[in-house]
Design an enzyme around this catalytic site. Structure first.
Site, PDB file in Angstrom:
ATOM      1  N   GLY A 125       1.561 -17.241  -8.087  1.00  0.00           N
ATOM      2  CA  GLY A 125       0.847 -17.719  -9.254  1.00  0.00           C
ATOM      3  C   GLY A 125      -0.630 -17.354  -9.201  1.00  0.00           C
ATOM      4  O   GLY A 125      -1.226 -16.986 -10.213  1.00  0.00           O
ATOM      5  N   THR A 126      -1.234 -17.452  -8.017  1.00  0.00           N
ATOM      6  CA  THR A 126      -2.649 -17.077  -7.868  1.00  0.00           C
ATOM      7  C   THR A 126      -2.857 -15.610  -8.197  1.00  0.00           C
ATOM      8  O   THR A 126      -3.817 -15.237  -8.883  1.00  0.00           O
ATOM      9  CB  THR A 126      -3.118 -17.381  -6.434  1.00  0.00           C
ATOM     10  OG1 THR A 126      -3.070 -18.787  -6.217  1.00  0.00           O
ATOM     11  CG2 THR A 126      -4.533 -16.886  -6.209  1.00  0.00           C
ATOM     12  N   SER A 151       3.742 -19.954 -12.093  1.00  0.00           N
ATOM     13  CA  SER A 151       4.215 -19.809 -10.715  1.00  0.00           C
ATOM     14  C   SER A 151       5.587 -20.439 -10.584  1.00  0.00           C
ATOM     15  O   SER A 151       5.778 -21.621 -10.885  1.00  0.00           O
ATOM     16  CB  SER A 151       3.229 -20.488  -9.753  1.00  0.00           C
ATOM     17  OG  SER A 151       3.588 -20.253  -8.412  1.00  0.00           O
ATOM     18  N   ALA A 152       6.561 -19.653 -10.106  1.00  0.00           N
ATOM     19  CA  ALA A 152       7.958 -20.095 -10.122  1.00  0.00           C
ATOM     20  C   ALA A 152       8.212 -21.321  -9.261  1.00  0.00           C
ATOM     21  O   ALA A 152       9.062 -22.158  -9.596  1.00  0.00           O
ATOM     22  CB  ALA A 152       8.865 -18.954  -9.673  1.00  0.00           C
ATOM     23  N   HIS A 153       7.505 -21.479  -8.148  1.00  0.00           N
ATOM     24  CA  HIS A 153       7.809 -22.613  -7.278  1.00  0.00           C
ATOM     25  C   HIS A 153       7.369 -23.938  -7.884  1.00  0.00           C
ATOM     26  O   HIS A 153       7.726 -24.999  -7.375  1.00  0.00           O
ATOM     27  CB  HIS A 153       7.182 -22.418  -5.891  1.00  0.00           C
ATOM     28  CG  HIS A 153       5.694 -22.590  -5.846  1.00  0.00           C
ATOM     29  ND1 HIS A 153       4.825 -21.604  -6.238  1.00  0.00           N
ATOM     30  CD2 HIS A 153       4.933 -23.626  -5.444  1.00  0.00           C
ATOM     31  CE1 HIS A 153       3.590 -22.030  -6.076  1.00  0.00           C
ATOM     32  NE2 HIS A 153       3.614 -23.256  -5.596  1.00  0.00           N
ATOM     33  N   CYS A 186      -5.955 -28.130  -5.551  1.00  0.00           N
ATOM     34  CA  CYS A 186      -5.769 -26.698  -5.301  1.00  0.00           C
ATOM     35  C   CYS A 186      -6.322 -26.256  -3.950  1.00  0.00           C
ATOM     36  O   CYS A 186      -6.174 -25.111  -3.566  1.00  0.00           O
ATOM     37  CB  CYS A 186      -6.371 -25.872  -6.428  1.00  0.00           C
ATOM     38  SG  CYS A 186      -7.874 -26.527  -7.132  1.00  0.00           S
TER      39      CYS A 186
END
Length: 371
Positions: A73-74, A192-194, A316
């Site tokens: 995602g980052t 972000s998939a997680h 974060c």
């Protein structure tokens, strides 16, 4: 979904969804090859990757050729935001004061006097008029506004933002994909998939075909292979999880809203405790509160001993237990903060157990320091 009872930190990572697990295991046998190759194994991998792009596109309201898979995602945030800026003559980024650290890192990496951080109110909601005014200043290349805050849950009014036609909008949707309807007025969007039960190491970057965007890092232009060879099984598993989560979204959100309301009431009843974020227009699964006279690491450790995993510090950069820039921007208490984020299968009994544990931990810690 899982047997991860007591795990209440899904804003960091949701346990792997059964649909993702099943798809990932099946795809490992077919999606191992480089999807850019013309041999049979490569063509098989390409079919799987194209299917993943089509499913994700349908889920977020985009076209399949507007979807790319990044390393995280980052990575998706950095490529999306900096790619919009690089494609324009200006370099300045206008962003809310409560953006994820990935956005702030990208802004800091590209130094410009035209950068501007726009303040938020006590609920964490951005000042739309101030952001629109800042977007019209010379040197501004892009505006960044999250769909919802990953730390306090407040939803941002993205579609109500009045921007000049020539200024693109970057939306970090990592916290809200699969949980809330997404804004529609964006030039690029990252996720972000997680965060929704997909595997780690899979980021999603969506770029509208109408947007001016170019890769900000060395490599080929385009979304097809953002960071080298795409992990095809992971991308397909992420798509399967997102599709499954969306099918259950309304039911899950209603249950989680009620459960979070229970935790909000419990935390709010503790002396010298501040519950932050919008109480209504928020992510359904998340709550953050701060307890005076108690440190965040003490709370995390005490709750962990009682079987509940939560987060503290900046959401974060939690491993550093640094004060939260989000809470500071809201003018909220930054000491002794805890973020609780529910699993899709968190039970009411589990919530009641957490509330009892929270009351006991805070009481014990404060008793130990004579408060």
């Amino acid at each position: 979904m899982t047997s991860a009872r007591g795990y209440l930190d899904t804003a960091s990572a949701e346990p792997l969804h059964p649909a993702a697990r099943e798809t990932l295991l099946a795809a490992l046998d077919r999606g191992y090859a480089d999807p850019r190759r013309l041999h049979r194994a490569g063509r098989d991998a390409r079919l799987l990757l194209d299917n993943a792009r089509a499913v994700v596109a349908e889920c977020i309201g985009a076209r399949a050729d507007e979807i790319g898979f990044a390393a995280s995602g980052t990575d998706a945030v950095h490529r999306g935001l900096l790619g919009l800026a690089r494609a324009r003559s200006g370099e300045g980024v206008v962003h809310s004061a409560v953006e994820h650290s990935a956005v702030l890192q990208a802004v800091g990496w590209q130094d410009s006097p035209a950068h501007q951080s726009v303040p938020v109110d006590a609920a964490g909601r951005v000042d739309l008029a101030a952001m629109a005014d800042a977007a019209r200043r010379p040197g501004v290349a892009v505006v960044a506004l999250q769909a919802a805050n990953q730390e306090v849950g407040t939803v941002q009014p993205v579609d109500a933002l009045d921007l000049p036609d020539d200024v693109p909008l970057f939306v970090d949707a990592a916290a809200s994909v699969g949980r809330l309807p997404l804004p529609t007025r964006w030039s690029a969007l990252a996720a972000s998939a997680h965060k929704w039960g997909g595997p780690g190491g899979v980021g999603v970057l969506a770029v509208r075909r109408s947007a001016r965007w170019t890769t900000p890092f060395p490599g080929d232009d385009g979304l097809d292979q953002l960071s080298g060879s795409t992990w095809v099984p992971g991308a397909l598993a992420a798509a399967a999880a997102l599709q499954a989560v969306l099918a259950e979204r309304d039911e899950t959100a209603a249950r989680q809203h009620a459960q979070v309301d229970r935790i909000r009431a419990c935390a709010g009843a503790l002396p010298d405790t501040e519950v932050v974020g919008d109480p209504v227009d928020r992510l359904p699964h998340l709550i953050t509160f701060s307890c005076l006279y108690v440190s965040g690491d003490e709370l995390v450790a005490g709750l962990d001993r009682r079987g509940f995993g939560v987060a503290s510090g900046s959401a974060c950069t939690a491993s550093t237990l640094e004060p939260s820039h989000v809470l500071a921007a809201m003018g909220a208490l930054t000491h002794g903060n805890v973020r609780v984020s529910l699993r899709a299968d968190t039970t009411d009994d589990e919530v009641e157990g957490f509330c009892a544990a929270l009351t006991a931990v805070v009481t014990d810690i404060r008793a130990g320091i004579g408060t």
